[in-house]
Design a protein around this motif. Sequence first.
Motif, PDB file in Angstrom:
ATOM      1  N   MET A   1      38.378  15.318 -72.197  1.00 25.63           N
ATOM      2  CA  MET A   1      39.017  14.379 -72.862  1.00 25.63           C
ATOM      3  C   MET A   1      40.387  14.307 -73.369  1.00 25.63           C
ATOM      4  SD  MET A   1      37.393  11.376 -75.358  1.00 25.63           S
ATOM      5  CE  MET A   1      37.543  12.469 -76.706  1.00 25.63           C
ATOM      6  N   SER A   2      41.095  13.420 -73.120  1.00 22.23           N
ATOM      7  CA  SER A   2      42.573  13.359 -73.703  1.00 22.23           C
ATOM      8  C   SER A   2      42.659  13.082 -75.376  1.00 22.23           C
ATOM      9  CB  SER A   2      43.612  12.344 -72.834  1.00 22.23           C
ATOM     10  OG  SER A   2      43.755  12.809 -71.606  1.00 22.23           O
ATOM     11  N   LEU A   4      45.027  11.411 -77.179  1.00 19.66           N
ATOM     12  CA  LEU A   4      45.225  10.069 -77.167  1.00 19.66           C
ATOM     13  C   LEU A   4      44.702   9.245 -75.845  1.00 19.66           C
ATOM     14  CD1 LEU A   4      46.667   7.590 -78.739  1.00 19.66           C
ATOM     15  CD2 LEU A   4      48.735   8.524 -77.266  1.00 19.66           C
ATOM     16  N   GLU A   5      44.030   8.167 -76.017  1.00 18.07           N
ATOM     17  CA  GLU A   5      43.575   7.481 -75.213  1.00 18.07           C
ATOM     18  C   GLU A   5      43.897   5.748 -75.474  1.00 18.07           C
ATOM     19  OE1 GLU A   5      41.852   7.794 -72.228  1.00 18.07           O
ATOM     20  OE2 GLU A   5      41.327   9.970 -72.458  1.00 18.07           O
ATOM     21  N   THR A   7      43.886   2.224 -73.833  1.00 17.50           N
ATOM     22  CA  THR A   7      43.047   1.598 -72.752  1.00 17.50           C
ATOM     23  C   THR A   7      43.380   0.024 -72.838  1.00 17.50           C
ATOM     24  OG1 THR A   7      41.242   3.130 -72.827  1.00 17.50           O
ATOM     25  CG2 THR A   7      40.870   1.190 -71.633  1.00 17.50           C
ATOM     26  N   SER A  23      47.682   1.127 -70.189  1.00 18.85           N
ATOM     27  CA  SER A  23      46.940   2.464 -70.450  1.00 18.85           C
ATOM     28  C   SER A  23      47.657   3.567 -70.189  1.00 18.85           C
ATOM     29  CB  SER A  23      45.624   2.137 -69.474  1.00 18.85           C
ATOM     30  OG  SER A  23      44.986   0.986 -69.453  1.00 18.85           O
ATOM     31  N   ASN A  25      47.318   8.212 -71.316  1.00 19.74           N
ATOM     32  CA  ASN A  25      46.579   9.140 -72.064  1.00 19.74           C
ATOM     33  C   ASN A  25      47.512  10.321 -72.234  1.00 19.74           C
ATOM     34  OD1 ASN A  25      45.585  11.355 -69.871  1.00 19.74           O
ATOM     35  ND2 ASN A  25      45.274   9.338 -69.159  1.00 19.74           N
TER      36      ASN A  25
END
Length: 259
Positions: A1-2, A4-5, A7, A23, A25
């Motif tokens: 998982m990144s 920073l996300e 969305t 959006s 990442n």
Amino acid sequence: MSLLEVTGVGVALAGTSLLNNVSLNVGRGQVVSVIGPNGAGKTTLLRAIANDLQPHCGMVELAGQVVASIEPRRRARQMAVLTQHNALDFSFTGFEVVSLARGPHSTGAAMDRRICREAMEAMDVAHLSERLYPTLSGGEQQRLQLARVLAQIWRAEDADGRLLLLDEPVTSLDIGHQHQLMRAIKTFAATGVAVLMTVHDMTLAAHYSDTVVVLNYGRCLASGRPEAVLTESLINDVFATQVSIVPHPQTGKPVIVGC
């Protein structure tokens, strides 16, 4: 998982939509540059990520947590922000300016001094330690301010994931210091920091970024490797100007030339 996300984020002020379903990442160690014309929503995006603006839709997560829910002092240990304008009229020395960054931490005076010195050396401003901030040139002030935000999130052990947000960091810098600053950012990212910045100079963005994101009218038009995103047709459409793109003779990265 990144780390920073972002969305589906939307931001509207006074009935005007500034961001629409954006959006992106950013992973640890990655440098992502956001480009686009004036008014495209680049600064608004950074402000939404930093929790200075509240999106009316979508979500911003840092290390798996919604940014707005992170306790402010803890968030300041994870996220450092360099805005376009950093007015400071007090007669602080250069070292005192950088030292302001250590407020969120409890690492002790000796460690804080060491971190500030290291951050200043990284930005080639150690010689400005005793100079009074208002007497410095705009470029010198800009480099000190970057040293300050680096010092804020300097050590990996001080936070569970570190994010650096930079809004036009090369403003006021000559060409030599532009590249020195960008190299310092790239080196800092390699310590595990996620970096998201806005950049007007697309050639600089192409040379130092892992990913380029294109915004226009508050929408994300493209995202990917600089070589894939920075095409003549896209730049001509987004910036309403004719350009040619040639590969850099040493790196092969895109160099944007105005026609």
